[in-house]
Write a protein that holds these residues in place. Structure first.
Motif, mmCIF file in Angstrom:
data_model
loop_
_atom_site.group_PDB
_atom_site.id
_atom_site.type_symbol
_atom_site.label_atom_id
_atom_site.label_comp_id
_atom_site.label_asym_id
_atom_site.label_seq_id
_atom_site.Cartn_x
_atom_site.Cartn_y
_atom_site.Cartn_z
ATOM 1 N N TYR A 1 6.945 9.461 -0.910
ATOM 2 C CA TYR A 1 6.173 8.161 -0.925
ATOM 3 C C TYR A 1 4.976 8.522 -0.334
ATOM 4 C CZ TYR A 1 7.153 7.274 4.133
ATOM 5 O OH TYR A 1 7.189 7.506 5.597
ATOM 6 N N LEU A 2 3.720 7.879 -0.699
ATOM 7 C CA LEU A 2 2.373 7.874 -0.153
ATOM 8 C C LEU A 2 1.954 6.735 0.421
ATOM 9 C CD1 LEU A 2 0.359 10.310 -2.636
ATOM 10 C CD2 LEU A 2 1.187 10.883 0.015
ATOM 11 N N ASP A 3 1.176 6.575 1.400
ATOM 12 C CA ASP A 3 0.456 5.283 1.827
ATOM 13 C C ASP A 3 -1.113 5.489 1.694
ATOM 14 O OD1 ASP A 3 2.661 3.963 2.940
ATOM 15 O OD2 ASP A 3 2.427 5.191 4.717
ATOM 16 N N ILE A 4 -1.531 4.417 0.694
ATOM 17 C CA ILE A 4 -2.791 4.874 0.289
ATOM 18 C C ILE A 4 -3.864 3.947 0.698
ATOM 19 C CG2 ILE A 4 -1.834 5.633 -2.230
ATOM 20 C CD1 ILE A 4 -2.457 2.725 -3.116
ATOM 21 N N SER A 5 -5.128 4.124 1.038
ATOM 22 C CA SER A 5 -6.270 3.603 1.553
ATOM 23 C C SER A 5 -6.617 2.198 0.773
ATOM 24 C CB SER A 5 -7.226 4.336 1.570
ATOM 25 O OG SER A 5 -8.015 4.960 0.798
ATOM 26 N N GLY B 1 0.831 -1.428 0.180
ATOM 27 C CA GLY B 1 -0.025 -0.013 -0.057
ATOM 28 C C GLY B 1 0.766 1.311 0.084
ATOM 29 N N ARG B 2 2.033 1.274 -0.214
ATOM 30 C CA ARG B 2 3.150 2.197 -0.194
ATOM 31 C C ARG B 2 3.584 2.475 -1.649
ATOM 32 N NH1 ARG B 2 7.037 3.563 4.355
ATOM 33 N NH2 ARG B 2 5.247 4.316 5.394
ATOM 34 N N GLU C 1 -9.717 2.034 -0.207
ATOM 35 C CA GLU C 1 -10.713 2.500 -1.014
ATOM 36 C C GLU C 1 -9.828 3.164 -2.278
ATOM 37 O OE1 GLU C 1 -14.202 5.786 -1.329
ATOM 38 O OE2 GLU C 1 -12.732 5.754 0.491
ATOM 39 N N CYS C 2 -8.873 3.916 -2.114
ATOM 40 C CA CYS C 2 -8.019 4.540 -3.120
ATOM 41 C C CYS C 2 -7.305 3.105 -4.000
ATOM 42 C CB CYS C 2 -6.826 5.218 -2.764
ATOM 43 S SG CYS C 2 -5.873 6.025 -3.830
ATOM 44 N N SER C 3 -6.837 2.314 -3.340
ATOM 45 C CA SER C 3 -6.182 1.061 -3.990
ATOM 46 C C SER C 3 -7.127 0.042 -4.870
ATOM 47 C CB SER C 3 -5.684 0.000 -3.015
ATOM 48 O OG SER C 3 -4.932 0.520 -2.204
ATOM 49 N N LYS C 4 -8.416 0.361 -4.648
ATOM 50 C CA LYS C 4 -9.385 -0.412 -5.402
ATOM 51 C C LYS C 4 -9.278 0.166 -6.854
ATOM 52 C CE LYS C 4 -14.068 -2.100 -5.674
ATOM 53 N NZ LYS C 4 -15.488 -2.221 -4.860
ATOM 54 N N ILE C 5 -9.407 1.412 -6.682
ATOM 55 C CA ILE C 5 -9.523 2.493 -7.895
ATOM 56 C C ILE C 5 -8.340 2.350 -8.737
ATOM 57 C CG2 ILE C 5 -9.971 4.752 -8.933
ATOM 58 C CD1 ILE C 5 -11.827 5.318 -6.429
ATOM 59 N N LEU C 6 -7.227 2.617 -8.114
ATOM 60 C CA LEU C 6 -5.960 2.713 -8.774
ATOM 61 C C LEU C 6 -5.765 1.262 -9.429
ATOM 62 C CD1 LEU C 6 -3.636 4.443 -6.507
ATOM 63 C CD2 LEU C 6 -4.988 5.527 -8.273
#
Length: 302
Positions: A134-138, A78-79, A140-145
């Motif tokens: 870097y960014l840690d993503i949620s 997730g990073r 919810e965001c991971s699903k879209i990406l």
């Protein structure tokens, strides 16, 4: 449009350099899935390397440490790491290569986007100073990406499709739009303020001229602003002075040369624009507390 298999690889000292085809005006884009392998032992490190294009690394799983221009951050699912052109990065402490997506593109590829949006991509995600890279993503965001990356992968397997280049470009734009919506929307330093735009141009100038210009007044003149205005903007946005930005860029390159090559100190001195070796030694010792030779012995002896 050029793709990953056409990248030129060369070696500078112990650093691998990956380059787009010679014609920098030609668009380059690719996306690749990096899959871990138990057969590949990278317990020590992944060899340091750099590129002349932008690279985004989205870790899905893994462990270890990612090193970008001597700054370390843990590898975890997730990073997303952002590597700007000419930055050097590597990994260490991993038992196996993490599973990750790599997205690569050059300036020519994103040049057809709105200039303000291109500014946002470079400034918000690939900024070298004043932000963790870097960014840690949620989830919810991971699903879209993930949906967008899957479309990119499918498109890159069928390069003869009508409108292929534009299709990939807009998928990439949607990727960054969602990253900003979910990860950066509440950050006040991300606005298109006069100070942020000035610092964006200043950092780009430093990247292109740090070997030849070391005076803040030279950069202020190129930016058509006063030194005091540039200093205020730097302090507000980056929390350091313009001179420290310039010196940090020189220092990063000096560290690379000392760590990953056998280039004589004398040659490094003049490659970085110092007028004499004593000047370079004094600069390096002031910034790090040790002499260049001591630093080289320490780093190459690891």
């Amino acid at each position: 449009m050029k793709y990953l298999k056409e990248i030129i690889t060369e070696k500078w000292g112990d650093i691998l350099k990956f380059s787009c085809p010679v014609n920098s005006d030609e668009a380059f884009f690719d996306v690749d899935l990096i899959i871990h392998s138990d057969a590949v032992d990278i317990n020590a490190e992944v060899i340091p390397h750099r590129h002349d294009f932008y690279q985004l690394i989205w870790c899905l799983e893994g462990e270890g440490v990612h090193i970008l221009d001597f700054n370390k951050a843990d590898i975890r699912g997730g990073r997303i790491f952002f590597c700007a052109p000419e930055q050097c990065h590597s990994a260490e402490g991993a038992i196996k290569i993490p599973k990750a997506y790599g997205i690569m593109f050059n300036d020519a590829f994103i040049s057809e986007l709105n200039p303000n949006f291109v500014y946002e991509i470079k400034y918000l995600f690939f900024r070298r100073y004043g932000r963790k890279q870097y960014l840690d993503i949620s989830p919810e965001c991971s699903k879209i990406l993930m949906e967008l990356v899957q479309l990119m992968l499918r498109e890159c397997k069928n390069k003869d499709y009508y409108g292929h280049n534009g299709y990939c470009l807009h998928l990439l734009a949607l990727f960054f739009i969602n990253l900003k919506r979910f990860s950066l929307s509440d950050d006040p330093t991300d606005s298109e303020s006069e100070e942020n735009i000035l610092i964006h141009h200043f950092v780009n100038l430093v990247e292109n001229n740090y070997k030849y210009k070391c005076a803040v007044c030279d950069y202020a003149r190129d930016l058509n602003c006063s030194e005091s205005k540039l200093n205020r903007a730097c302090q507000k946005v980056l929390h350091i002075s313009p001179l420290k930005v310039i010196n940090r860029r020189k220092l990063d390159e000096a560290k690379r040369m000392l760590s990953f090559s056998q280039e004589p100190i004398k040659d490094i001195t003049f490659n970085l624009g110092f007028i004499s070796q004593p000047h370079f030694v004094a600069f390096f010792k002031k910034q790090t507390g040790i002499c260049p030779n001591e630093y080289r012995k320490r780093e190459q002896g690891k």
